[in-house]
Design an enzyme around this catalytic site. Structure first.
Site, PDB file in Angstrom:
ATOM      1  N   SER A 136     -11.011  -1.697   0.524  1.00 36.01           N
ATOM      2  CA  SER A 136     -10.029  -1.298   0.842  1.00 36.01           C
ATOM      3  C   SER A 136     -10.025  -2.050   2.505  1.00 36.01           C
ATOM      4  CB  SER A 136      -9.319  -0.172   1.020  1.00 36.01           C
ATOM      5  OG  SER A 136      -8.536   0.066  -0.165  1.00 36.01           O
ATOM      6  N   HIS A 173      -3.469   6.072   3.688  1.00 35.40           N
ATOM      7  CA  HIS A 173      -4.248   4.745   3.324  1.00 35.40           C
ATOM      8  C   HIS A 173      -3.533   3.841   3.965  1.00 35.40           C
ATOM      9  CE1 HIS A 173      -6.031   1.560   0.905  1.00 35.40           C
ATOM     10  NE2 HIS A 173      -6.876   2.606   0.810  1.00 35.40           N
ATOM     11  N   ASP A 194       0.726  -1.130  -0.026  1.00 39.89           N
ATOM     12  CA  ASP A 194      -0.089  -0.047  -0.035  1.00 39.89           C
ATOM     13  C   ASP A 194       0.687   1.257   0.253  1.00 39.89           C
ATOM     14  OD1 ASP A 194      -2.071   1.977   0.943  1.00 39.89           O
ATOM     15  OD2 ASP A 194      -3.171   0.131   1.099  1.00 39.89           O
TER      16      ASP A 194
END
Length: 382
Positions: free
Chosen positions: A261, A88, A54
């Protein structure tokens, strides 16, 4: 072929102001939906490393401090460069392994460690149209990340990312990681409301979720229903909460996420619990434990919206136990199809020894009689 990797969180919204309930209260519904606290009576993920492919994870967040190993930037190949922590990736790592430090955020596997493998930035790139695999000889950043994770002690890889179109190097890296016993979990994508999905009744496949052996995860809401944005296609194996899911923020604080996600990161945490308890369990068995024990199973047993249903951590551990100690089961009254007395050992191939002896004896008697007759004839002539 243009192959743009994107994160699969639709939104990250800051939680309500200073008078909001403690974050544990805000996230309790997620833990309940996954039946996590029942699993914690067995394991909290100790001894397991989860690779987060990520944006870079912020290891200074209090719930992750001291438990994040920073890997190299996967986008730069052999070139080493500094990577700034991302919003994120940090949020996903917290969902997996947040420690709950100082009444803070608690992840599904709070005893696990994180291996951060930076692959994307937090800026959402433009989506691209699917294109066929052109058979590139070069290794993609995701392929590098998977091989690095498999070679550096990761038992689970969480991939809340996606791109359109498969690549040969990624397929080969997926196979390599699975062969090393690494469980691969990926978000299926947020394309459920695109024009294509409405027209065709199915969504574009997103990769790596679409590769065989990868556990594809869809998103559900608080009622366990498939989130409208969640992609629907046959890459979906199971589902998990992905609407209004609290997550940690970089540096400090919390916010709410929307997207597949979050669902994928949560399932990666459950996979870490299973690998902690059963470290030698093969990836396909982990997938079977997750899917066979899921709750809210569709009426047909499976559909391409929520797969086999919403993951249940406690039930998945029980299913894993059955798989590791699996013995041949026999339906009562049908023992002759399974366990029971052994059948006689089959005779060795070749001539029957008894018949061979009788035949040999007969030949011997005939030979003696023949020789006797010859002797008697010779005596008469004399």
């Amino acid at each position: 072929m243009l192959n743009v990797v994107r994160t699969l969180t639709a939104a990250l919204l800051v939680l309500a102001g200073p008078n909001a309930d403690p974050v544990r209260d805000q996230q309790q519904w997620v833990l309940d939906a996954l039946n996590v606290e029942r699993a914690w009576s067995v394991t909290k993920g100790e001894g397991v490393t989860v690779a987060v492919v990520d944006s870079a994870v912020d290891g200074e967040v209090k719930e992750l401090k001291g438990r994040v190993t920073a890997g190299p930037d996967m986008t730069s190949g052999a070139v080493a460069r500094e990577v700034s922590p991302g919003r994120h990736g940090t949020a996903m790592a917290g969902l997996i392994a947040g420690s709950g430090e100082d009444d803070g955020f608690t992840g599904v596997a709070p005893g696990a460690r994180i291996l951060s493998l930076p692959l994307v930035t937090d800026e959402e790139p433009t989506m691209v149209t699917p294109a066929p695999d052109q058979g590139r000889p070069s290794e993609s950043p995701l392929a590098r990340a998977l091989r690095y994770a498999a070679n550096h002690g990761a038992q689970v890889v969480s991939m809340s990312i996606g791109s359109y179109g498969p690549l040969r190097s990624e397929r080969e890296a997926v196979s390599y990681a699975l062969g090393k016993g690494v469980v691969l979990v990926a978000a299926v994508g947020n394309d459920g409301q695109t024009d294509y999905a409405r027209k065709e009744g199915t969504s574009y496949w997103s990769f790596p979720a679409g590769y065989p052996g990868v556990i594809g995860v869809a998103a559900t809401d608080k009622q366990g229903r498939r989130a409208t944005f969640s992609s629907d296609n046959l890459s979906v194996l199971v589902a998990a909460p992905g609407v209004g899911v609290p997550v940690v923020k970089r540096e400090s604080g919390y916010e709410v996420s929307q997207g597949t996600s979050s669902a994928a990161a949560l399932v990666a945490g459950v996979a870490a619990l299973i690998k902690s308890r059963y470290p030698k369990m093969r990836p396909e068995q982990v997938a079977q434990a997750l899917s066979s024990s899921a709750k809210g199973r569709p009426a047909a047993g499976y559909d391409d919206r929520t797969g086999f249903g919403v993951v249940d951590a406690g039930a998945a551990l029980n299913a894993a136990e059955r798989l590791t100690g699996a013995k041949r089961s026999v339906v009562p009254g049908m023992e002759h199809f399974g366990e029971g007395e052994d059948s006689p050992v089959p005779a060795r191939p070749g001539p029957d020894p008894i018949r061979l002896a009788l035949y040999g004896g007969g030949v011997l008697v005939a030979l003696v009689a023949f020789c006797g007759a010859i002797i008697m004839l010779n005596q008469r002539k004399e």
